[in-house]
Design a protein around this motif. Sequence first.
Motif, PDB file in Angstrom:
ATOM      1  N   GLN A 174       7.926   4.428   2.289  1.00 58.84           N
ATOM      2  CA  GLN A 174       7.292   5.700   2.671  1.00 58.84           C
ATOM      3  C   GLN A 174       6.695   5.608   4.070  1.00 58.84           C
ATOM      4  O   GLN A 174       6.555   6.599   4.762  1.00 58.84           O
ATOM      5  N   ALA A 175       6.290   4.401   4.458  1.00 55.95           N
ATOM      6  CA  ALA A 175       5.579   4.231   5.729  1.00 55.95           C
ATOM      7  C   ALA A 175       6.546   3.686   6.768  1.00 55.95           C
ATOM      8  O   ALA A 175       7.316   2.769   6.492  1.00 55.95           O
ATOM      9  N   ILE A 176       6.499   4.248   7.967  1.00 56.30           N
ATOM     10  CA  ILE A 176       7.518   3.951   8.964  1.00 56.30           C
ATOM     11  C   ILE A 176       7.373   2.535   9.548  1.00 56.30           C
ATOM     12  O   ILE A 176       8.370   1.870   9.819  1.00 56.30           O
ATOM     13  N   VAL A 186       6.126  -0.088   8.028  1.00 54.22           N
ATOM     14  CA  VAL A 186       6.619  -0.986   6.978  1.00 54.22           C
ATOM     15  C   VAL A 186       8.148  -0.964   6.959  1.00 54.22           C
ATOM     16  O   VAL A 186       8.795  -1.997   6.844  1.00 54.22           O
ATOM     17  N   GLN A 237       0.832  -1.204   0.000  1.00 49.62           N
ATOM     18  CA  GLN A 237       0.000   0.000   0.000  1.00 49.62           C
ATOM     19  C   GLN A 237       0.870   1.259   0.000  1.00 49.62           C
ATOM     20  O   GLN A 237       0.542   2.252  -0.615  1.00 49.62           O
ATOM     21  N   SER A 238       2.001   1.169   0.707  1.00 52.29           N
ATOM     22  CA  SER A 238       2.965   2.270   0.649  1.00 52.29           C
ATOM     23  C   SER A 238       4.073   1.822  -0.298  1.00 52.29           C
ATOM     24  O   SER A 238       4.280   0.629  -0.493  1.00 52.29           O
ATOM     25  N   LEU A 239       4.784   2.776  -0.856  1.00 45.67           N
ATOM     26  CA  LEU A 239       5.868   2.412  -1.763  1.00 45.67           C
ATOM     27  C   LEU A 239       7.022   1.806  -0.967  1.00 45.67           C
ATOM     28  O   LEU A 239       7.423   2.327   0.067  1.00 45.67           O
ATOM     29  N   GLN A 274      -0.887   4.496   5.649  1.00 43.74           N
ATOM     30  CA  GLN A 274      -0.823   3.088   6.051  1.00 43.74           C
ATOM     31  C   GLN A 274      -0.454   2.949   7.534  1.00 43.74           C
ATOM     32  O   GLN A 274      -0.999   2.089   8.242  1.00 43.74           O
ATOM     33  N   ASP A 275       0.457   3.805   8.004  1.00 43.45           N
ATOM     34  CA  ASP A 275       0.823   3.776   9.429  1.00 43.45           C
ATOM     35  C   ASP A 275      -0.374   4.147  10.305  1.00 43.45           C
ATOM     36  O   ASP A 275      -0.582   3.569  11.371  1.00 43.45           O
ATOM     37  N   SER A 320      -2.990  -4.835   0.311  1.00 43.87           N
ATOM     38  CA  SER A 320      -2.505  -3.653   1.011  1.00 43.87           C
ATOM     39  C   SER A 320      -1.194  -3.901   1.748  1.00 43.87           C
ATOM     40  O   SER A 320      -0.454  -2.993   2.011  1.00 43.87           O
ATOM     41  N   ASN A 321      -0.945  -5.141   2.123  1.00 41.22           N
ATOM     42  CA  ASN A 321       0.252  -5.407   2.906  1.00 41.22           C
ATOM     43  C   ASN A 321       1.127  -6.428   2.207  1.00 41.22           C
ATOM     44  O   ASN A 321       1.312  -7.550   2.669  1.00 41.22           O
ATOM     45  N   HIS A 361       2.472   8.465   7.095  1.00 45.61           N
ATOM     46  CA  HIS A 361       1.872   7.805   5.936  1.00 45.61           C
ATOM     47  C   HIS A 361       0.511   7.212   6.325  1.00 45.61           C
ATOM     48  O   HIS A 361       0.360   6.672   7.426  1.00 45.61           O
ATOM     49  N   LEU A 396       4.104   7.943  16.389  1.00 45.66           N
ATOM     50  CA  LEU A 396       4.833   8.106  15.123  1.00 45.66           C
ATOM     51  C   LEU A 396       5.541   9.449  14.978  1.00 45.66           C
ATOM     52  O   LEU A 396       6.177   9.699  13.960  1.00 45.66           O
TER      53      LEU A 396
END
Lengths: 140, 406
Positions: free
Chosen positions: A73-75, A77, A52-54, B345-346, A118-119, B343, B405
Amino acid sequence: MTINEQQEELIENFELFDDWEEKYEYIIDLGKKLPGLADEFKTEDNIIKGCQSLVWLNAKFEDGNVVFEADSQAIIVKGLVNMLLQVLSDHTPQEILDADLYFIDRIGLTSHLAQTRSNGLASMVKQMKTYALAYQSLGK
Amino acid sequence: MELDIHTIRKDFPILEETVGGKKLVYFDNAATTQKPKIVIDAITDYYSAYNANIHRGIHHLAEKATAAFEDTRKTVKTFLNAASTEEIIFTYGTTDSINLVANTFGKKFIGEGDEIIISTLEHHSNIVPWQMLCEEKGAILKVIPINEDGELLMDEYKNLLSDKTKLVSVVHVSNALGTINPIKSIIDEAHKVGAKVLIDGAQASSHINIDVQDLDVDFYALSAHKLFGPTGVGILYGKKDLLLAMPPYRGGGEMIKEVTFEKTTYADLPYKFEAGTPNIADVMAFKFAIDYINTIGKENIAEHENQLLEYATEKLEEIPGLKIIGKAKEKVSVISFVLENIHPQDIGIILDQQGIAIRTGHHCTQPLMQRFNIPGTARASFSVYNTFEEVDSLIAGIKKVQKLLS
Protein backbone atom coordinates in the motif's frame (compact mmCIF):
# COMPACT_ATOMS: atom_id res chain seq x y z
CA MET A 1 23.32 -11.53 -12.88
CA THR A 2 24.17 -13.23 -9.59
CA ILE A 3 22.61 -12.10 -6.34
CA ASN A 4 25.83 -10.35 -5.33
CA GLU A 5 26.23 -8.64 -8.70
CA GLN A 6 22.71 -7.28 -8.27
CA GLN A 7 23.57 -6.05 -4.81
CA GLU A 8 26.75 -4.34 -6.07
CA GLU A 9 24.77 -2.61 -8.80
CA LEU A 10 22.26 -1.24 -6.30
CA ILE A 11 25.08 -0.05 -4.03
CA GLU A 12 26.73 1.73 -6.97
CA ASN A 13 23.44 3.41 -7.85
CA PHE A 14 23.04 4.71 -4.34
CA GLU A 15 26.60 6.05 -4.25
CA LEU A 16 25.59 8.58 -6.90
CA PHE A 17 23.14 10.30 -4.60
CA ASP A 18 24.21 13.38 -2.69
CA ASP A 19 21.36 13.67 -0.23
CA TRP A 20 18.37 11.88 1.24
CA GLU A 21 15.96 13.47 -1.20
CA GLU A 22 17.65 12.01 -4.26
CA LYS A 23 17.86 8.65 -2.52
CA TYR A 24 14.16 8.66 -1.72
CA GLU A 25 13.18 9.96 -5.15
CA TYR A 26 14.93 6.89 -6.53
CA ILE A 27 13.19 4.52 -4.09
CA ILE A 28 9.81 6.13 -4.78
CA ASP A 29 10.47 5.74 -8.50
CA LEU A 30 11.26 2.06 -7.97
CA GLY A 31 8.01 1.80 -6.05
CA LYS A 32 6.05 3.28 -8.92
CA LYS A 33 7.76 0.96 -11.40
CA LEU A 34 6.96 -2.25 -9.52
CA PRO A 35 4.10 -3.87 -11.44
CA GLY A 36 2.43 -5.00 -8.24
CA LEU A 37 0.04 -7.86 -7.80
CA ALA A 38 -3.32 -8.66 -9.30
CA ASP A 39 -6.12 -8.49 -6.72
CA GLU A 40 -6.52 -12.29 -6.77
CA PHE A 41 -3.06 -12.60 -5.18
CA LYS A 42 -3.69 -9.96 -2.52
CA THR A 43 -4.96 -12.60 -0.17
CA GLU A 44 -4.76 -12.89 3.59
CA ASP A 45 -2.26 -15.75 3.15
CA ASN A 46 0.09 -13.60 1.09
CA ILE A 47 0.24 -10.76 3.61
CA ILE A 48 3.60 -10.26 5.28
CA LYS A 49 2.97 -9.86 8.98
CA GLY A 50 4.72 -7.14 10.90
CA CYS A 51 4.61 -4.33 8.37
CA GLN A 52 2.84 -1.05 9.15
CA SER A 53 1.47 -0.96 5.61
CA LEU A 54 0.05 -4.07 3.99
CA VAL A 55 2.64 -5.98 1.96
CA TRP A 56 1.74 -8.98 -0.16
CA LEU A 57 4.21 -11.52 -1.49
CA ASN A 58 3.52 -14.26 -4.01
CA ALA A 59 5.99 -16.81 -5.37
CA LYS A 60 6.07 -19.26 -8.25
CA PHE A 61 8.57 -21.85 -9.37
CA GLU A 62 9.70 -21.52 -13.00
CA ASP A 63 12.48 -23.50 -14.70
CA GLY A 64 14.17 -24.27 -11.42
CA ASN A 65 14.02 -20.66 -10.21
CA VAL A 66 11.84 -18.97 -7.62
CA VAL A 67 10.09 -15.94 -9.08
CA PHE A 68 8.62 -13.44 -6.65
CA GLU A 69 5.88 -10.88 -7.13
CA ALA A 70 4.94 -8.38 -4.47
CA ASP A 71 2.92 -5.30 -3.72
CA SER A 72 2.38 -2.80 -0.93
CA GLN A 73 0.00 0.00 0.00
CA ALA A 74 2.91 2.33 0.75
CA ILE A 75 5.08 3.53 -2.10
CA ILE A 76 8.42 3.67 -0.26
CA VAL A 77 7.92 0.15 1.01
CA LYS A 78 7.04 -0.82 -2.55
CA GLY A 79 10.36 0.66 -3.70
CA LEU A 80 12.27 -1.29 -1.06
CA VAL A 81 10.35 -4.42 -2.05
CA ASN A 82 11.29 -3.81 -5.68
CA MET A 83 14.98 -3.81 -4.67
CA LEU A 84 14.56 -7.06 -2.75
CA LEU A 85 12.88 -8.59 -5.79
CA GLN A 86 15.68 -7.37 -8.10
CA VAL A 87 18.18 -9.09 -5.84
CA LEU A 88 16.39 -12.31 -4.92
CA SER A 89 13.82 -13.06 -7.60
CA ASP A 90 14.52 -15.52 -10.41
CA HIS A 91 17.24 -17.45 -8.61
CA THR A 92 17.47 -21.05 -7.52
CA PRO A 93 16.19 -21.94 -4.05
CA GLN A 94 19.76 -22.67 -2.92
CA GLU A 95 21.04 -19.29 -4.11
CA ILE A 96 18.22 -17.54 -2.27
CA LEU A 97 18.83 -19.52 0.91
CA ASP A 98 22.57 -18.75 0.80
CA ALA A 99 22.09 -15.05 0.08
CA ASP A 100 23.66 -12.58 2.49
CA LEU A 101 21.79 -9.33 1.98
CA TYR A 102 24.55 -6.82 2.71
CA PHE A 103 23.22 -4.16 0.31
CA ILE A 104 20.65 -3.07 2.88
CA ASP A 105 23.35 -1.93 5.31
CA ARG A 106 25.57 -0.48 2.62
CA ILE A 107 22.94 1.83 1.15
CA GLY A 108 22.03 3.04 4.62
CA LEU A 109 18.44 1.86 4.75
CA THR A 110 18.75 -0.46 7.71
CA SER A 111 16.26 1.53 9.76
CA HIS A 112 13.46 0.78 7.31
CA LEU A 113 14.32 -2.88 7.14
CA ALA A 114 14.92 -3.35 10.81
CA GLN A 115 12.85 -5.88 12.66
CA THR A 116 10.55 -3.47 14.37
CA ARG A 117 6.83 -3.72 14.45
CA SER A 118 6.31 -0.86 12.07
CA ASN A 119 8.93 -1.74 9.50
CA GLY A 120 8.80 -5.47 9.18
CA LEU A 121 10.59 -5.84 5.87
CA ALA A 122 12.90 -8.27 7.60
CA SER A 123 9.87 -10.55 7.80
CA MET A 124 9.61 -10.22 4.03
CA VAL A 125 13.15 -11.52 3.55
CA LYS A 126 12.33 -14.35 5.92
CA GLN A 127 9.21 -15.20 3.94
CA MET A 128 11.17 -15.20 0.67
CA LYS A 129 13.66 -17.63 2.17
CA THR A 130 10.80 -19.78 3.45
CA TYR A 131 9.42 -20.02 -0.09
CA ALA A 132 12.89 -20.97 -1.35
CA LEU A 133 13.13 -23.69 1.27
CA ALA A 134 9.68 -25.02 0.37
CA TYR A 135 10.49 -25.14 -3.35
CA GLN A 136 13.83 -26.74 -2.62
CA SER A 137 12.21 -29.59 -0.73
CA LEU A 138 9.62 -29.96 -3.50
CA GLY A 139 12.43 -30.22 -6.06
CA LYS A 140 14.19 -33.01 -4.19
CA MET B 1 0.23 33.39 31.73
CA GLU B 2 2.50 33.49 28.70
CA LEU B 3 5.16 30.80 29.10
CA ASP B 4 8.76 31.26 28.09
CA ILE B 5 8.99 28.17 25.90
CA HIS B 6 12.68 28.65 25.16
CA THR B 7 13.49 28.48 28.86
CA ILE B 8 11.26 25.43 29.25
CA ARG B 9 13.02 23.71 26.32
CA LYS B 10 16.32 23.98 28.20
CA ASP B 11 14.86 21.67 30.87
CA PHE B 12 14.64 18.84 28.31
CA PRO B 13 18.13 17.68 27.24
CA ILE B 14 16.83 15.48 24.42
CA LEU B 15 15.49 18.48 22.52
CA GLU B 16 19.09 19.37 21.68
CA GLU B 17 19.46 16.15 19.69
CA THR B 18 19.81 16.12 15.94
CA VAL B 19 18.46 13.52 13.53
CA GLY B 20 20.57 12.95 10.43
CA GLY B 21 22.10 16.40 10.90
CA LYS B 22 18.71 18.09 11.34
CA LYS B 23 17.28 19.57 14.49
CA LEU B 24 14.87 17.17 16.15
CA VAL B 25 11.22 18.21 16.00
CA TYR B 26 9.45 15.96 18.48
CA PHE B 27 5.73 15.70 17.74
CA ASP B 28 5.12 12.23 19.15
CA ASN B 29 4.11 13.40 22.61
CA ALA B 30 0.89 11.39 22.66
CA ALA B 31 3.05 8.25 22.55
CA THR B 32 5.36 9.48 25.29
CA THR B 33 6.54 12.86 26.50
CA GLN B 34 10.20 13.74 26.91
CA LYS B 35 11.69 13.96 30.39
CA PRO B 36 12.95 17.10 32.13
CA LYS B 37 16.43 16.98 33.60
CA ILE B 38 15.13 16.96 37.19
CA VAL B 39 13.38 13.65 36.50
CA ILE B 40 16.46 12.15 34.84
CA ASP B 41 18.65 13.41 37.69
CA ALA B 42 16.28 12.00 40.31
CA ILE B 43 16.74 8.50 38.90
CA THR B 44 20.52 8.81 38.89
CA ASP B 45 20.46 10.30 42.35
CA TYR B 46 18.36 7.43 43.70
CA TYR B 47 20.71 4.75 42.40
CA SER B 48 23.79 6.76 43.41
CA ALA B 49 22.73 7.78 46.88
CA TYR B 50 19.92 5.76 48.44
CA ASN B 51 19.04 2.62 46.48
CA ALA B 52 17.42 0.14 48.89
CA ASN B 53 14.39 -2.09 48.97
CA ILE B 54 11.45 -0.34 50.54
CA HIS B 55 8.96 -0.89 53.38
CA ARG B 56 10.77 -3.74 55.17
CA GLY B 57 14.27 -2.45 55.87
CA ILE B 58 15.13 -0.73 59.12
CA HIS B 59 18.39 0.77 57.94
CA HIS B 60 18.92 4.38 56.88
CA LEU B 61 18.88 3.80 53.12
CA ALA B 62 15.69 1.72 53.24
CA GLU B 63 13.96 4.39 55.27
CA LYS B 64 15.06 7.12 52.89
CA ALA B 65 13.93 5.10 49.86
CA THR B 66 10.59 4.27 51.49
CA ALA B 67 9.98 7.91 52.34
CA ALA B 68 10.72 8.99 48.76
CA PHE B 69 8.48 6.28 47.35
CA GLU B 70 5.59 7.23 49.63
CA ASP B 71 6.16 10.91 48.87
CA THR B 72 5.18 10.19 45.29
CA ARG B 73 1.97 8.56 46.50
CA LYS B 74 1.13 11.72 48.46
CA THR B 75 1.93 13.88 45.45
CA VAL B 76 -0.30 11.76 43.18
CA LYS B 77 -3.09 11.90 45.77
CA THR B 78 -3.00 15.70 45.64
CA PHE B 79 -2.59 15.71 41.83
CA LEU B 80 -5.84 13.74 41.44
CA ASN B 81 -7.49 15.18 44.54
CA ALA B 82 -8.11 11.71 45.94
CA ALA B 83 -9.53 11.43 49.45
CA SER B 84 -6.66 9.35 50.75
CA THR B 85 -3.31 7.80 49.79
CA GLU B 86 -4.92 4.37 50.33
CA GLU B 87 -6.72 4.98 47.06
CA ILE B 88 -3.52 5.44 45.05
CA ILE B 89 -2.07 2.18 43.72
CA PHE B 90 1.19 2.00 41.83
CA THR B 91 1.09 -0.17 38.72
CA TYR B 92 3.32 -0.54 35.66
CA GLY B 93 1.19 1.67 33.45
CA THR B 94 -2.37 2.36 32.33
CA THR B 95 -2.61 -1.05 30.67
CA ASP B 96 -1.62 -2.71 33.91
CA SER B 97 -4.11 -0.57 35.88
CA ILE B 98 -6.97 -1.62 33.58
CA ASN B 99 -5.94 -5.27 33.76
CA LEU B 100 -5.87 -4.98 37.55
CA VAL B 101 -9.50 -3.83 37.60
CA ALA B 102 -10.54 -6.50 35.07
CA ASN B 103 -8.91 -9.23 37.13
CA THR B 104 -10.17 -8.13 40.54
CA PHE B 105 -13.33 -6.05 40.29
CA GLY B 106 -14.26 -7.93 37.12
CA LYS B 107 -13.54 -11.30 38.63
CA LYS B 108 -15.74 -10.65 41.63
CA PHE B 109 -18.53 -8.41 40.39
CA ILE B 110 -19.12 -9.28 36.74
CA GLY B 111 -20.94 -12.46 35.80
CA GLU B 112 -22.84 -14.17 33.02
CA GLY B 113 -25.13 -11.89 31.05
CA ASP B 114 -23.75 -8.75 32.68
CA GLU B 115 -22.75 -5.92 30.38
CA ILE B 116 -19.61 -3.81 30.07
CA ILE B 117 -19.71 -0.62 28.00
CA ILE B 118 -16.68 0.79 26.21
CA SER B 119 -16.49 3.20 23.26
CA THR B 120 -15.32 3.24 19.63
CA LEU B 121 -12.48 5.57 20.68
CA GLU B 122 -10.77 3.03 22.94
CA HIS B 123 -7.11 2.05 22.81
CA HIS B 124 -6.60 -1.71 22.56
CA SER B 125 -5.62 -1.67 26.24
CA ASN B 126 -9.19 -0.67 27.12
CA ILE B 127 -10.74 -3.25 24.78
CA VAL B 128 -8.80 -6.48 25.10
CA PRO B 129 -8.88 -6.92 28.93
CA TRP B 130 -12.70 -6.60 28.79
CA GLN B 131 -13.00 -9.01 25.88
CA MET B 132 -10.94 -11.51 27.84
CA LEU B 133 -13.14 -11.02 30.89
CA CYS B 134 -16.35 -11.30 28.84
CA GLU B 135 -15.12 -14.51 27.29
CA GLU B 136 -14.30 -15.99 30.67
CA LYS B 137 -17.52 -14.88 32.36
CA GLY B 138 -20.04 -14.98 29.55
CA ALA B 139 -20.53 -11.22 29.92
CA ILE B 140 -21.36 -8.92 27.00
CA LEU B 141 -19.31 -6.03 25.63
CA LYS B 142 -21.22 -3.02 24.26
CA VAL B 143 -19.66 -0.18 22.30
CA ILE B 144 -20.69 3.50 22.25
CA PRO B 145 -20.62 4.73 18.63
CA ILE B 146 -19.15 8.07 17.48
CA ASN B 147 -20.03 10.68 14.87
CA GLU B 148 -17.89 11.76 11.87
CA ASP B 149 -16.08 14.33 14.02
CA GLY B 150 -14.97 11.64 16.45
CA GLU B 151 -17.36 12.53 19.28
CA LEU B 152 -19.29 10.00 21.35
CA LEU B 153 -23.01 9.75 20.61
CA MET B 154 -24.31 10.37 24.10
CA ASP B 155 -27.92 9.43 23.29
CA GLU B 156 -26.72 6.06 22.03
CA TYR B 157 -24.74 5.70 25.24
CA LYS B 158 -27.82 6.33 27.36
CA ASN B 159 -29.68 3.70 25.32
CA LEU B 160 -26.98 1.14 26.03
CA LEU B 161 -27.21 1.62 29.79
CA SER B 162 -29.47 -0.73 31.73
CA ASP B 163 -29.59 -2.60 35.01
CA LYS B 164 -27.40 -5.22 33.30
CA THR B 165 -24.57 -2.68 32.95
CA LYS B 166 -21.96 -3.41 35.60
CA LEU B 167 -19.09 -1.32 34.30
CA VAL B 168 -18.48 1.55 31.90
CA SER B 169 -14.84 1.87 30.84
CA VAL B 170 -14.17 4.85 28.63
CA VAL B 171 -11.17 6.88 27.60
CA HIS B 172 -10.98 10.46 28.91
CA VAL B 173 -9.09 11.72 25.83
CA SER B 174 -8.73 9.78 22.59
CA ASN B 175 -5.06 9.06 21.88
CA ALA B 176 -5.74 8.80 18.15
CA LEU B 177 -8.02 11.80 17.58
CA GLY B 178 -7.58 14.01 20.64
CA THR B 179 -11.33 14.08 21.46
CA ILE B 180 -12.07 15.04 25.06
CA ASN B 181 -15.01 12.95 26.24
CA PRO B 182 -17.70 14.38 28.54
CA ILE B 183 -16.73 12.03 31.34
CA LYS B 184 -18.67 13.85 34.04
CA SER B 185 -21.97 13.05 32.32
CA ILE B 186 -20.76 9.56 31.36
CA ILE B 187 -20.10 8.87 35.04
CA ASP B 188 -23.40 10.41 36.25
CA GLU B 189 -25.46 8.42 33.74
CA ALA B 190 -23.70 5.16 34.64
CA HIS B 191 -24.26 5.73 38.34
CA LYS B 192 -27.99 6.18 37.73
CA VAL B 193 -28.19 2.50 36.71
CA GLY B 194 -25.79 1.39 39.44
CA ALA B 195 -22.80 0.76 37.15
CA LYS B 196 -19.23 1.57 38.13
CA VAL B 197 -16.98 3.66 35.89
CA LEU B 198 -13.33 3.35 34.94
CA ILE B 199 -11.76 6.25 33.08
CA ASP B 200 -8.61 5.63 31.02
CA GLY B 201 -6.73 8.85 31.64
CA ALA B 202 -3.48 7.98 29.85
CA GLN B 203 -3.84 10.73 27.29
CA ALA B 204 -5.75 13.24 29.41
CA SER B 205 -3.58 13.53 32.48
CA SER B 206 -0.96 15.85 31.01
CA HIS B 207 -3.52 18.26 29.57
CA ILE B 208 -6.54 18.35 31.86
CA ASN B 209 -6.99 18.91 35.59
CA ILE B 210 -8.36 15.79 37.21
CA ASP B 211 -10.41 15.85 40.39
CA VAL B 212 -11.53 12.30 41.10
CA GLN B 213 -13.81 13.38 43.96
CA ASP B 214 -15.58 16.00 41.91
CA LEU B 215 -15.93 13.54 39.02
CA ASP B 216 -17.15 10.89 41.47
CA VAL B 217 -15.28 8.39 39.28
CA ASP B 218 -14.81 4.85 40.60
CA PHE B 219 -11.48 4.10 38.91
CA TYR B 220 -9.04 6.37 37.10
CA ALA B 221 -5.95 4.98 35.33
CA LEU B 222 -2.89 6.81 34.03
CA SER B 223 0.75 6.38 33.01
CA ALA B 224 3.67 8.44 34.33
CA HIS B 225 5.51 8.46 31.01
CA LYS B 226 2.80 10.55 29.33
CA LEU B 227 3.30 13.16 32.08
CA PHE B 228 7.05 13.84 31.69
CA GLY B 229 7.72 10.94 34.08
CA PRO B 230 9.52 7.63 33.57
CA THR B 231 8.16 4.59 31.75
CA GLY B 232 7.07 1.56 33.76
CA VAL B 233 5.00 3.50 36.30
CA GLY B 234 1.26 3.70 36.28
CA ILE B 235 -1.43 4.78 38.70
CA LEU B 236 -4.74 3.25 39.51
CA TYR B 237 -7.01 5.44 41.55
CA GLY B 238 -9.90 3.51 43.06
CA LYS B 239 -12.58 4.44 45.57
CA LYS B 240 -11.65 3.00 48.94
CA ASP B 241 -14.83 0.98 49.53
CA LEU B 242 -14.43 -0.65 46.11
CA LEU B 243 -10.75 -1.43 46.61
CA LEU B 244 -11.58 -2.97 49.99
CA ALA B 245 -14.25 -5.19 48.42
CA MET B 246 -12.00 -6.34 45.59
CA PRO B 247 -9.81 -9.46 45.83
CA PRO B 248 -6.04 -8.99 45.44
CA TYR B 249 -4.47 -9.03 41.97
CA ARG B 250 -1.03 -10.64 42.03
CA GLY B 251 0.18 -12.70 44.95
CA GLY B 252 3.62 -12.31 46.50
CA GLY B 253 5.62 -10.22 48.90
CA GLU B 254 4.49 -6.75 50.04
CA MET B 255 0.80 -7.54 49.56
CA ILE B 256 0.46 -9.83 52.59
CA LYS B 257 -0.22 -9.38 56.28
CA GLU B 258 0.62 -12.90 57.38
CA VAL B 259 1.46 -16.05 55.47
CA THR B 260 1.19 -19.64 56.68
CA PHE B 261 0.92 -22.68 54.47
CA GLU B 262 -2.71 -22.96 55.48
CA LYS B 263 -3.84 -19.40 54.92
CA THR B 264 -2.63 -15.96 53.95
CA THR B 265 -4.13 -12.69 55.07
CA TYR B 266 -3.66 -9.67 52.92
CA ALA B 267 -2.10 -6.32 53.60
CA ASP B 268 -4.11 -3.14 54.00
CA LEU B 269 -4.67 -0.69 51.17
CA PRO B 270 -2.92 0.23 48.98
CA TYR B 271 -0.31 -2.53 49.49
CA LYS B 272 -2.84 -5.30 48.91
CA PHE B 273 -2.49 -4.54 45.20
CA GLU B 274 1.27 -4.02 45.10
CA ALA B 275 2.90 -7.45 45.12
CA GLY B 276 6.66 -7.71 44.77
CA THR B 277 9.37 -5.09 44.72
CA PRO B 278 7.98 -2.16 42.77
CA ASN B 279 9.76 0.07 40.26
CA ILE B 280 11.14 2.18 43.10
CA ALA B 281 13.47 4.50 41.17
CA ASP B 282 10.91 5.44 38.56
CA VAL B 283 8.03 5.82 41.03
CA MET B 284 10.20 8.10 43.10
CA ALA B 285 11.21 10.14 40.02
CA PHE B 286 7.55 10.52 39.00
CA LYS B 287 7.09 12.92 41.91
CA PHE B 288 9.56 15.28 40.27
CA ALA B 289 7.59 15.14 37.02
CA ILE B 290 4.37 16.13 38.82
CA ASP B 291 6.20 18.87 40.71
CA TYR B 292 7.49 20.11 37.36
CA ILE B 293 3.95 20.26 35.94
CA ASN B 294 2.69 22.02 39.05
CA THR B 295 5.49 24.60 38.86
CA ILE B 296 4.58 25.54 35.29
CA GLY B 297 0.86 25.13 35.95
CA LYS B 298 -1.38 22.74 34.05
CA GLU B 299 -3.59 25.61 32.85
CA ASN B 300 -0.56 27.35 31.37
CA ILE B 301 0.58 24.14 29.71
CA ALA B 302 -2.90 23.58 28.27
CA GLU B 303 -3.12 27.15 27.05
CA HIS B 304 0.15 26.88 25.13
CA GLU B 305 -0.76 23.47 23.72
CA ASN B 306 -4.15 24.76 22.59
CA GLN B 307 -2.52 27.68 20.80
CA LEU B 308 -0.26 25.20 18.98
CA LEU B 309 -3.28 23.04 18.17
CA GLU B 310 -5.22 25.98 16.74
CA TYR B 311 -2.27 27.24 14.74
CA ALA B 312 -1.42 23.79 13.36
CA THR B 313 -5.06 23.00 12.53
CA GLU B 314 -5.38 26.24 10.59
CA LYS B 315 -2.11 25.65 8.68
CA LEU B 316 -2.85 21.98 7.96
CA GLU B 317 -6.32 22.76 6.64
CA GLU B 318 -4.74 25.04 4.05
CA ILE B 319 -2.86 22.10 2.51
CA PRO B 320 -4.74 20.68 -0.50
CA GLY B 321 -5.44 16.96 -0.24
CA LEU B 322 -5.00 16.90 3.55
CA LYS B 323 -7.88 15.76 5.70
CA ILE B 324 -7.94 15.99 9.48
CA ILE B 325 -9.48 12.94 11.13
CA GLY B 326 -11.18 13.90 14.37
CA LYS B 327 -12.70 17.34 14.56
CA ALA B 328 -14.29 17.23 17.96
CA LYS B 329 -15.24 20.57 19.46
CA GLU B 330 -13.37 19.61 22.64
CA LYS B 331 -9.86 18.44 21.77
CA VAL B 332 -6.38 18.25 23.23
CA SER B 333 -3.25 18.96 21.19
CA VAL B 334 -3.40 15.86 19.01
CA ILE B 335 -3.97 16.09 15.25
CA SER B 336 -4.53 13.01 13.14
CA PHE B 337 -4.55 13.46 9.38
CA VAL B 338 -4.44 11.64 6.09
CA LEU B 339 -3.12 12.80 2.72
CA GLU B 340 -4.90 11.96 -0.48
CA ASN B 341 -3.26 9.02 -2.30
CA ILE B 342 -0.36 8.84 0.17
CA HIS B 343 -0.01 6.07 2.76
CA PRO B 344 0.62 7.26 6.35
CA GLN B 345 3.80 5.20 6.53
CA ASP B 346 5.26 7.13 3.57
CA ILE B 347 4.40 10.39 5.35
CA GLY B 348 6.20 9.20 8.49
CA ILE B 349 9.33 8.07 6.63
CA ILE B 350 9.76 11.31 4.66
CA LEU B 351 9.10 13.48 7.74
CA ASP B 352 11.64 11.41 9.67
CA GLN B 353 14.24 12.22 7.02
CA GLN B 354 13.61 15.86 7.89
CA GLY B 355 14.10 15.26 11.61
CA ILE B 356 10.37 15.41 12.38
CA ALA B 357 9.07 12.68 14.67
CA ILE B 358 5.37 11.94 14.32
CA ARG B 359 3.47 8.69 14.67
CA THR B 360 1.86 6.81 11.81
CA GLY B 361 -0.33 3.74 11.80
CA HIS B 362 -3.41 2.64 13.69
CA HIS B 363 -2.29 4.03 17.09
CA CYS B 364 -3.43 0.80 18.80
CA THR B 365 -7.01 1.74 17.91
CA GLN B 366 -7.78 -0.60 15.02
CA PRO B 367 -11.58 -0.59 15.53
CA LEU B 368 -11.52 3.21 15.41
CA MET B 369 -9.57 3.17 12.11
CA GLN B 370 -12.11 0.66 10.77
CA ARG B 371 -14.86 3.10 11.75
CA PHE B 372 -13.29 5.73 9.47
CA ASN B 373 -12.41 3.11 6.85
CA ILE B 374 -8.73 4.08 6.76
CA PRO B 375 -5.58 1.97 7.32
CA GLY B 376 -4.24 4.51 9.75
CA THR B 377 -3.36 8.17 10.11
CA ALA B 378 -0.35 10.38 10.57
CA ARG B 379 -0.54 11.93 14.02
CA ALA B 380 1.24 15.00 15.32
CA SER B 381 0.88 15.67 19.04
CA PHE B 382 2.19 18.73 20.84
CA SER B 383 3.55 19.33 24.30
CA VAL B 384 4.56 22.35 26.35
CA TYR B 385 8.08 22.48 24.88
CA ASN B 386 6.95 22.63 21.24
CA THR B 387 7.05 25.89 19.30
CA PHE B 388 5.19 27.57 16.46
CA GLU B 389 8.40 27.40 14.40
CA GLU B 390 8.32 23.62 14.79
CA VAL B 391 4.73 23.58 13.50
CA ASP B 392 6.00 25.56 10.48
CA SER B 393 8.66 22.86 9.95
CA LEU B 394 5.93 20.23 10.00
CA ILE B 395 3.90 22.11 7.41
CA ALA B 396 6.97 22.50 5.16
CA GLY B 397 7.77 18.83 5.77
CA ILE B 398 4.31 17.72 4.68
CA LYS B 399 4.58 19.83 1.53
CA LYS B 400 7.84 18.04 0.77
CA VAL B 401 6.08 14.69 1.32
CA GLN B 402 3.46 15.70 -1.24
CA LYS B 403 6.10 16.91 -3.69
CA LEU B 404 8.11 13.70 -3.47
CA LEU B 405 5.18 11.31 -3.48
CA SER B 406 2.78 12.89 -5.93
